[in-house]
Design an enzyme around this catalytic site. Sequence first.
Site, mmCIF file in Angstrom:
data_model
loop_
_atom_site.group_PDB
_atom_site.id
_atom_site.type_symbol
_atom_site.label_atom_id
_atom_site.label_comp_id
_atom_site.label_asym_id
_atom_site.label_seq_id
_atom_site.Cartn_x
_atom_site.Cartn_y
_atom_site.Cartn_z
ATOM 1 N N CYS A 59 10.341 25.784 0.318
ATOM 2 C CA CYS A 59 9.639 27.063 0.438
ATOM 3 C C CYS A 59 9.665 27.596 1.863
ATOM 4 O O CYS A 59 9.901 28.782 2.095
ATOM 5 C CB CYS A 59 8.176 26.910 0.009
ATOM 6 S SG CYS A 59 7.931 26.169 -1.611
ATOM 7 N N ASP A 60 9.407 26.725 2.837
ATOM 8 C CA ASP A 60 9.131 27.171 4.199
ATOM 9 C C ASP A 60 10.146 26.724 5.245
ATOM 10 O O ASP A 60 10.054 27.129 6.405
ATOM 11 C CB ASP A 60 7.739 26.679 4.620
ATOM 12 C CG ASP A 60 6.645 27.217 3.721
ATOM 13 O OD1 ASP A 60 6.767 28.361 3.259
ATOM 14 O OD2 ASP A 60 5.660 26.486 3.467
ATOM 15 N N CYS B 247 5.997 22.034 1.420
ATOM 16 C CA CYS B 247 7.205 22.397 0.666
ATOM 17 C C CYS B 247 8.311 22.838 1.611
ATOM 18 O O CYS B 247 8.301 23.972 2.099
ATOM 19 C CB CYS B 247 6.884 23.505 -0.336
ATOM 20 S SG CYS B 247 8.316 24.035 -1.317
#
Length: 310
Positions: free
Chosen positions: A137-138, A134
């Site tokens: 997300c990261d 992701c």
Amino acid sequence: MEKVKTLIIGSGPAGYTAAIYAGRANLQPVLYSGLQPGGQLTTTTIVENFPGFHEGVDANQLMTEMRQQAEVYGADLRDGSIVKADLSCRPFHLEDERGNQIEAETVIIATGASAKYLGLPDEEKYRGQGVSACATCDGFFYRKRVVAVVGGGDTACEEAMYLSGLAKKVYMIVRKSYLRAAEIMRKRVTEKDNIEILYNTNTVGLFGENGVEGAHLVRFKGEENEENFDVAIDGFFLAIGHTPNTDLFKGQLEMDDHGFIITKPKSTATNIEGVYAAGDVADPTYRQGVVAAGTGAMAAIEVDRFLQKQ
């Protein structure tokens, strides 16, 4: 036969939020946590884009807090999985892995979707230490660094474009000689200065002492001109799709071509009255914890309104 007013299947942000709302509505929810308590979110480390945590929060701690909050409001949280589900008529008949029979007036499905991986041992070794599925997300953790994105479809192009705004350089590792993405996406990634596309290339391994430091690659695998080489990277992002965890409900609930549950517009209601779907299991687009939590709240509110009308 145990009689349950609201059965929640799954324990990620969607499932736990549904349990919190259902518990506060006195629906006596029973939640089965499934094979991955905490859901996909627990495959990352620090979550920085969940509202309310300006310094970020450990993903497992966040899920633990949600679980405890659901318990405080009366949810019955159980380890284990639901292995059989007959949704042909209400009340619905389900069975857990221990053979316990459940009769549920309403069901909230929050079983999530699992990211597809290449199947390399190194992916598991470096998960949370440079391997991610992701970018949203990261990606923030890789500002001014070098990363690689695996995949050649629209999702891979979108991830690469997102990361290109953060990272110093982005490699796209594409096993075919072309991108499968739409023309507009192909144009964007090929024209982006800090994206380099490695066609006809497969990843065979990762390396690094305290996290990912590089990838072992092979170009033209199995052909006469096969070439092995390494690239130095700090992050390795998988963008080859997600598999919704919906096998239990196939043939009963309406799904798209990829197996994601289809819900009614502006609702979590499925094609079966009394059955609702929340989180990634019904979301092929966003796949974010905060979005999943929102739909978990929606599902519980809709369940409460549905039961009040009965």
